[in-house]
Design an enzyme around this catalytic site. Structure first.
Site, PDB file in Angstrom:
ATOM      1  N   CYS A   1      -3.214  -5.149  -7.139  1.00  0.00           N
ATOM      2  CA  CYS A   1      -3.755  -4.067  -7.982  1.00  0.00           C
ATOM      3  C   CYS A   1      -2.923  -2.792  -7.901  1.00  0.00           C
ATOM      4  O   CYS A   1      -2.962  -1.973  -8.818  1.00  0.00           O
ATOM      5  CB  CYS A   1      -5.176  -3.709  -7.549  1.00  0.00           C
TER       6      CYS A   1
HETATM    7  O1  KQY Z   1      -7.377  -3.214 -10.024  1.00  0.00           O
HETATM    8  C1  KQY Z   1      -8.193  -2.710  -9.320  1.00  0.00           C
HETATM    9  N1  KQY Z   1      -8.739  -3.413  -8.398  1.00  0.00           N
HETATM   10  C2  KQY Z   1      -8.570  -1.316  -9.564  1.00  0.00           C
HETATM   11  C3  KQY Z   1      -9.773  -0.878  -8.880  1.00  0.00           C
HETATM   12  C4  KQY Z   1     -10.070   0.556  -9.135  1.00  0.00           C
HETATM   13  C5  KQY Z   1     -10.971   1.055  -8.101  1.00  0.00           C
HETATM   14  C6  KQY Z   1     -11.269   2.493  -8.225  1.00  0.00           C
HETATM   15  N2  KQY Z   1     -12.185   2.861  -7.225  1.00  0.00           N
END
Ligand code: KQY
Length: 368
Positions: free
Chosen positions: A357
């Site tokens: 991510c």
């Molecule tokens: O891709 C992702 N896991 C993004 C998560 C965003 C989290 C913001 N608190």
């Protein structure tokens, strides 16, 4: 910078698989204190470890605010890590960065999807998100890449995985969620994926991992490891809320045919034991209206599937869990030509995601 009004497919571009050669990986420096505890300091240390692990294999560019430039430069003391100053809202470049596409003549372009912070005003994780919606355009401008913009079509890079040969995996939980593209049917969403990534077959898993705050991004649950082979997060524990999700995904994958007509081989990756933020960790996060509240009662969506494939390496999260060793062994068996490096993932998980991510690979030009 050139923004095109054609589509990648029409222009002969496709999204390559993650294992195809990269020119670099992008990361954004974490600092917002309503997401990253203790003023972002533990999160920054975790991102440094990820950046340095990747830099053993390929160049890394870290986007950082003016306020954090000095600190980030000092901590990212590695000659393979470049810094560029970009204003952002948070640090999830998988979702805010461009999805790079390539052609056979050695050109790299980028798709700049509309971004609404994982659901806009219907379950999104913060407001405003304008700076994050601009990240892809800024990266493409820095790289001198032509841009395709999908105004009105929301997508995050973490919600898709491709095999580079015409097949894409995603989840209904995310891409068909009313808080992304309520104006489009499943067929309408597929049409956008076909045109922008040169996809012929979309494999729809019903859900992602339990409690994933992205509405079930596939990159935390299931990924391609090579054409015709996927890795699926897995539990045998019928009391785990992930159990029905894993079973449902397996039913889809077992019966699916990819764009080349292949049946899929499904490898299983155990899910780490349930993890929760401690009261102290939650107390370290600033409380701001409209931002995700943290609670020690909410299970974190920890997953070993949230790893990045780099040139010659796999950079994967560890969780100080007995299953870390098994996860490492599985990855090394699946990727015998790569060196698996595990990096502590808990701090990134506390922020809401993991290594995949917070990274975005930029493919190297092919056939040039
Ligand atoms: O891709 C992702 N896991 C993004 C998560 C965003 C989290 C913001 N608190």
């Amino acid at each position: 910078m050139t923004t095109l009004n054609t589509t990648p497919r029409a222009d002969g571009f496709r999204m390559p698989a993650e294992w195809e050669t990269h020119s670099k990986t992008w990361i954004v420096w974490p600092e917002r204190s309503d997401n990253w505890r203790n003023g972002g300091k533990p999160g920054q240390a975790a991102f440094v470890a990820v950046a340095k692990a990747i830099a053993q294999f390929e160049p890394v560019t870290v986007c950082v605010s003016a306020a954090q430039y000095e600190n980030a430069r000092a901590r990212l003391d590695d000659s393979n890590i470049r810094l560029v100053e970009i204003t952002t809202d948070d640090a999830w470049v998988r979702d805010t960065g461009p999805t790079f596409v390539i052609n056979d003549s050695g050109e790299v372009r980028g798709v700049d999807w509309a971004f609404n912070a994982w659901g806009g005003f219907d379950g999104g994780l913060y407001w405003p998100w304008l700076r994050d919606d601009q990240v892809a355009r800024k990266i493409l401008e820095i790289e001198g890449c032509k841009r395709y913009r999908t105004d009105g079509f929301v997508l995050e890079g973490g919600s898709i995985h491709v095999d580079g040969e015409g097949t894409l995996i995603t989840t209904e939980e995310c891409l068909l969620n009313n808080n992304r593209n309520p104006h489009l049917t499943r067929e309408g969403v597929e049409a956008m994926l076909r045109e922008h990534l040169a996809i012929d077959t979309v494999i729809w898993l019903p859900d992602g991992l339990y409690n994933d705050e992205t509405d079930g991004h596939v990159d935390n649950f299931c990924c391609y490891v090579r054409p015709g082979e996927v890795l699926l997060a897995w539990t045998e524990d019928q009391n785990d809320p992930n159990y029905p999700r894993c079973q449902a995904a397996m039913r889809v994958l077992e019966t699916a045919r990819d764009a080349k007509g292949r049946q899929l081989t499904v490898h299983k990756m155990p899910i780490p034991a349930p993890m929760y933020a401690t009261a102290e960790e939650c107390a370290g996060v600033d409380m701001v209206e409209g931002s995700q509240e943290r609670s020690p009662d909410v299970r974190l969506a920890g997953s070993y599937v949230n790893f990045l494939i780099v040139n010659g390496g796999i950079v994967a999260p560890s969780f100080d869990d007995p299953k870390d060793i098994e996860a490492c062994t599985i990855l090394q068996r699946i990727f015998p030509e790569h060196r698996v490096v595990m990096v502590p993932g808990r701090e990134i998980l506390l922020g809401g995601g993991n290594i995949h991510c917070i990274t975005q690979q930029q493919p190297a030009p092919q056939g040039a």
